[in-house]
Write a protein that holds these residues in place. Sequence first.
Motif, PDB file in Angstrom:
ATOM      1  N   PRO A   8       0.727  -0.988   0.181  1.00 23.35           N
ATOM      2  CA  PRO A   8      -0.438   0.133   0.093  1.00 23.35           C
ATOM      3  C   PRO A   8       0.742   1.467   0.061  1.00 23.35           C
ATOM      4  O   PRO A   8       1.704   1.525   0.569  1.00 23.35           O
ATOM      5  N   ARG A   9       0.655   1.990  -0.883  1.00 24.36           N
ATOM      6  CA  ARG A   9       1.211   3.469  -0.831  1.00 24.36           C
ATOM      7  C   ARG A   9       0.492   4.758  -0.940  1.00 24.36           C
ATOM      8  O   ARG A   9      -0.648   4.250  -1.843  1.00 24.36           O
ATOM      9  N   LEU A  10       0.794   5.859  -0.886  1.00 21.53           N
ATOM     10  CA  LEU A  10       0.712   7.058  -1.371  1.00 21.53           C
ATOM     11  C   LEU A  10       1.577   7.541  -2.142  1.00 21.53           C
ATOM     12  O   LEU A  10       2.800   7.658  -1.910  1.00 21.53           O
ATOM     13  N   PHE A  11       1.404   8.634  -3.638  1.00 23.75           N
ATOM     14  CA  PHE A  11       2.002   8.970  -4.235  1.00 23.75           C
ATOM     15  C   PHE A  11       1.170  10.203  -4.569  1.00 23.75           C
ATOM     16  O   PHE A  11       0.034  10.502  -4.979  1.00 23.75           O
ATOM     17  N   GLU A  12       2.330  11.023  -5.181  1.00 23.41           N
ATOM     18  CA  GLU A  12       2.058  11.901  -6.017  1.00 23.41           C
ATOM     19  C   GLU A  12       2.112  12.596  -7.382  1.00 23.41           C
ATOM     20  O   GLU A  12       3.378  11.894  -7.624  1.00 23.41           O
ATOM     21  N   ILE A  13       1.312  11.993  -8.864  1.00 25.72           N
ATOM     22  CA  ILE A  13       2.051  12.427 -10.346  1.00 25.72           C
ATOM     23  C   ILE A  13       1.430  13.987 -10.234  1.00 25.72           C
ATOM     24  O   ILE A  13       0.842  14.691 -10.242  1.00 25.72           O
ATOM     25  N   SER A  14       2.923  14.501 -11.161  1.00 18.64           N
ATOM     26  CA  SER A  14       2.443  15.439 -11.800  1.00 18.64           C
ATOM     27  C   SER A  14       1.294  15.439 -13.552  1.00 18.64           C
ATOM     28  O   SER A  14       1.204  13.896 -13.069  1.00 18.64           O
ATOM     29  N   ASP A  48       1.359  14.833 -16.444  1.00 20.58           N
ATOM     30  CA  ASP A  48       2.068  14.200 -17.472  1.00 20.58           C
ATOM     31  C   ASP A  48       1.717  12.968 -16.919  1.00 20.58           C
ATOM     32  O   ASP A  48       2.851  11.658 -17.492  1.00 20.58           O
ATOM     33  N   GLY A  49       1.324  12.518 -15.624  1.00 22.01           N
ATOM     34  CA  GLY A  49       2.097  11.286 -15.375  1.00 22.01           C
ATOM     35  C   GLY A  49       2.774  11.219 -14.259  1.00 22.01           C
ATOM     36  O   GLY A  49       3.054   9.862 -14.065  1.00 22.01           O
ATOM     37  N   GLU A  50       3.901  10.963 -14.366  1.00 24.47           N
ATOM     38  CA  GLU A  50       5.003  11.051 -13.206  1.00 24.47           C
ATOM     39  C   GLU A  50       5.152  11.611 -12.465  1.00 24.47           C
ATOM     40  O   GLU A  50       4.680  11.915 -11.356  1.00 24.47           O
ATOM     41  N   ILE A  51       5.571  10.642 -11.393  1.00 26.32           N
ATOM     42  CA  ILE A  51       5.936  10.456  -9.674  1.00 26.32           C
ATOM     43  C   ILE A  51       6.355  11.815  -9.239  1.00 26.32           C
ATOM     44  O   ILE A  51       7.504  10.779  -9.790  1.00 26.32           O
ATOM     45  N   VAL A  52       6.308  12.089  -8.133  1.00 27.51           N
ATOM     46  CA  VAL A  52       7.517  13.114  -8.256  1.00 27.51           C
ATOM     47  C   VAL A  52       7.312  12.768  -6.383  1.00 27.51           C
ATOM     48  O   VAL A  52       8.266  13.723  -6.194  1.00 27.51           O
ATOM     49  N   LEU A  53       6.602  11.998  -5.892  1.00 31.04           N
ATOM     50  CA  LEU A  53       6.526  11.569  -4.166  1.00 31.04           C
ATOM     51  C   LEU A  53       5.823  10.497  -4.087  1.00 31.04           C
ATOM     52  O   LEU A  53       4.892  10.181  -4.548  1.00 31.04           O
ATOM     53  N   GLU A  54       6.804   9.455  -3.276  1.00 31.98           N
ATOM     54  CA  GLU A  54       6.583   8.143  -2.908  1.00 31.98           C
ATOM     55  C   GLU A  54       6.524   7.682  -1.925  1.00 31.98           C
ATOM     56  O   GLU A  54       7.594   8.477  -1.245  1.00 31.98           O
ATOM     57  N   PHE A  55       5.705   7.749  -1.311  1.00 25.64           N
ATOM     58  CA  PHE A  55       5.951   6.528   0.690  1.00 25.64           C
ATOM     59  C   PHE A  55       5.148   5.461   1.105  1.00 25.64           C
ATOM     60  O   PHE A  55       3.672   5.454   0.572  1.00 25.64           O
ATOM     61  N   PRO A  56       5.335   4.608   1.488  1.00 26.07           N
ATOM     62  CA  PRO A  56       4.244   3.004   2.115  1.00 26.07           C
ATOM     63  C   PRO A  56       3.610   4.288   2.835  1.00 26.07           C
ATOM     64  O   PRO A  56       3.275   4.629   3.271  1.00 26.07           O
ATOM     65  N   LEU A  57       2.367   3.566   3.064  1.00 25.51           N
ATOM     66  CA  LEU A  57       1.494   3.430   3.992  1.00 25.51           C
ATOM     67  C   LEU A  57       1.997   2.375   5.373  1.00 25.51           C
ATOM     68  O   LEU A  57       1.519   1.374   4.643  1.00 25.51           O
ATOM     69  N   ALA A  58       1.211   2.417   6.221  1.00 27.15           N
ATOM     70  CA  ALA A  58       1.744   2.214   7.706  1.00 27.15           C
ATOM     71  C   ALA A  58       0.845   1.382   8.395  1.00 27.15           C
ATOM     72  O   ALA A  58       0.324   1.573   9.063  1.00 27.15           O
ATOM     73  N   CYS A  59      -0.053   0.920   7.180  1.00 26.90           N
ATOM     74  CA  CYS A  59      -1.686   0.266   7.727  1.00 26.90           C
ATOM     75  C   CYS A  59      -1.547  -1.687   7.102  1.00 26.90           C
ATOM     76  O   CYS A  59       0.010  -1.626   7.167  1.00 26.90           O
ATOM     77  N   GLN A  60      -2.190  -2.257   6.855  1.00 28.91           N
ATOM     78  CA  GLN A  60      -2.732  -3.637   7.718  1.00 28.91           C
ATOM     79  C   GLN A  60      -2.085  -3.799   5.667  1.00 28.91           C
ATOM     80  O   GLN A  60      -3.030  -2.814   5.339  1.00 28.91           O
ATOM     81  N   LYS A  61      -2.212  -5.416   6.215  1.00 28.29           N
ATOM     82  CA  LYS A  61      -1.393  -5.458   4.574  1.00 28.29           C
ATOM     83  C   LYS A  61      -2.451  -7.100   4.511  1.00 28.29           C
ATOM     84  O   LYS A  61      -2.766  -7.403   3.113  1.00 28.29           O
ATOM     85  N   GLU A  62      -3.180  -7.124   5.354  1.00 27.66           N
ATOM     86  CA  GLU A  62      -3.682  -8.011   4.784  1.00 27.66           C
ATOM     87  C   GLU A  62      -5.076  -8.085   3.947  1.00 27.66           C
ATOM     88  O   GLU A  62      -5.466  -9.453   2.705  1.00 27.66           O
ATOM     89  N   ASN A  63      -6.411  -7.501   4.705  1.00 24.18           N
ATOM     90  CA  ASN A  63      -6.992  -7.282   3.876  1.00 24.18           C
ATOM     91  C   ASN A  63      -6.493  -5.810   2.720  1.00 24.18           C
ATOM     92  O   ASN A  63      -6.896  -4.453   3.481  1.00 24.18           O
ATOM     93  N   HIS A  64      -6.773  -5.476   1.730  1.00 27.33           N
ATOM     94  CA  HIS A  64      -6.030  -4.932   1.144  1.00 27.33           C
ATOM     95  C   HIS A  64      -8.153  -3.812   0.834  1.00 27.33           C
ATOM     96  O   HIS A  64      -7.585  -2.214   0.388  1.00 27.33           O
ATOM     97  N   HIS A  65      -8.707  -4.110   0.528  1.00 22.52           N
ATOM     98  CA  HIS A  65     -10.141  -3.400   0.601  1.00 22.52           C
ATOM     99  C   HIS A  65     -10.321  -2.191   1.730  1.00 22.52           C
ATOM    100  O   HIS A  65     -10.489  -1.367   2.154  1.00 22.52           O
ATOM    101  N   MET A  66      -9.693  -2.767   3.160  1.00 23.74           N
ATOM    102  CA  MET A  66      -9.855  -2.238   4.018  1.00 23.74           C
ATOM    103  C   MET A  66      -8.271  -1.986   4.957  1.00 23.74           C
ATOM    104  O   MET A  66      -8.537  -1.426   6.041  1.00 23.74           O
ATOM    105  N   GLN A  67      -7.497  -1.109   3.945  1.00 24.71           N
ATOM    106  CA  GLN A  67      -6.039  -0.615   4.068  1.00 24.71           C
ATOM    107  C   GLN A  67      -6.514   1.410   4.102  1.00 24.71           C
ATOM    108  O   GLN A  67      -5.948   1.004   5.049  1.00 24.71           O
ATOM    109  N   THR A  68      -6.982   1.715   3.327  1.00 19.56           N
ATOM    110  CA  THR A  68      -7.652   3.459   3.410  1.00 19.56           C
ATOM    111  C   THR A  68      -8.423   4.014   2.752  1.00 19.56           C
ATOM    112  O   THR A  68      -8.564   3.069   1.336  1.00 19.56           O
ATOM    113  N   ARG A  69      -8.270   4.697   2.413  1.00 19.50           N
ATOM    114  CA  ARG A  69      -9.851   5.784   1.500  1.00 19.50           C
ATOM    115  C   ARG A  69      -9.436   7.055   1.568  1.00 19.50           C
ATOM    116  O   ARG A  69      -8.662   7.031   1.089  1.00 19.50           O
ATOM    117  N   MET A  70     -10.083   7.720   1.756  1.00 18.19           N
ATOM    118  CA  MET A  70     -10.151   8.942   1.389  1.00 18.19           C
ATOM    119  C   MET A  70      -8.683   9.810   2.157  1.00 18.19           C
ATOM    120  O   MET A  70      -8.399  11.086   2.333  1.00 18.19           O
TER     121      MET A  70
END
Length: 312
Positions: free
Chosen positions: A119-125, A127-149
């Motif tokens: 799971p990760r958060l990132f920003e794109i420009s 034109d679609g280029e990733i300009v910032l990225e970091f992993p999210l420190a949430c549980q990994k077992e249930n993908h659907h229930m990792q994060t929302r808004m």
Amino acid sequence: MNPATRSVALIALLIFSTSAIAQQTTHSFLACGKNTYVMEADGTKSWTYPAATRDGYILEDGTIILTLSKSKRYKGGAVVKIGVDKAETLLWKGTQSEVNSAQPTQDGNFVITEAGNNPRLFEISPDGEIVLEFPLACQKENHHMQTRMARKLSDGTYLVPHLLDFAVFHYDADGTISSKLDTTAPGDSEHKIHTWPFTAIRHGDGHTLVCCTHGNRVVDFDRDGKIAWTLTNDDLPGQWLQDPCGAQVLPNGNIVITSYAAGRANPHAPKLFEVTRDKKVVWTYTDGQKVGIHHFQIITTNGTRLKGPVLK
């Protein structure tokens, strides 16, 4: 007029007056969910999109940004842009299980979250280029229930609700966790009953409004993380909070909330409603359908387009 007729007429007048007063406020809005559309204040749909969505924004120039649910077309979800000319542009094709949110920033970038094994958060420009990225420190077992808004704040940090971690995480730009808001229901911690944070909105003097879907409550935390305001079904005319997912804080301080499950058990329950800080209901939207609204954006109030940042 006999007394019985007079009583019926008086009751009818009171019902009509109450209804008229309750709907003196009108809104147009973008609805995201299984059905995606723009609803005008007169109750007509002026635009529809033929796919399910999870998040969405209408920019000042009329451009629409949509976070698409996973589908046969986009197995990991996607983010698209619909221009004023109705032309569609793919901004991001999901690389994992789901794309759950995409927020336009002031500088033209887009903040995106992906759920999956990494799971990760990132920003794109633009034109679609990733300009910032970091992993999210949430549980990994249930993908659907990792994060929302997930939302970027004006200071360059990020608020990210993690559902099964029962907290809203506040990340610095390098991915460091600076703080957490615990959404455990008061008095229930010893029984391990929690509420799942879905939307977290930074507003006012450092307050954070959080929609907690499991438990059916909306909570406003002050800048010190203490609960300053709570809305539950005990405060409303009926059981209107049924899986409250999205919310928006309006410029006047009122709060609009969507209940994703409203309509399943009771088709007359409002899908969207607006409350004041003293918990007075001033607007409702009901469509009689079982299909829910996942998130939304209020576009106009009483015919006037809202100004300033979209706090949703």
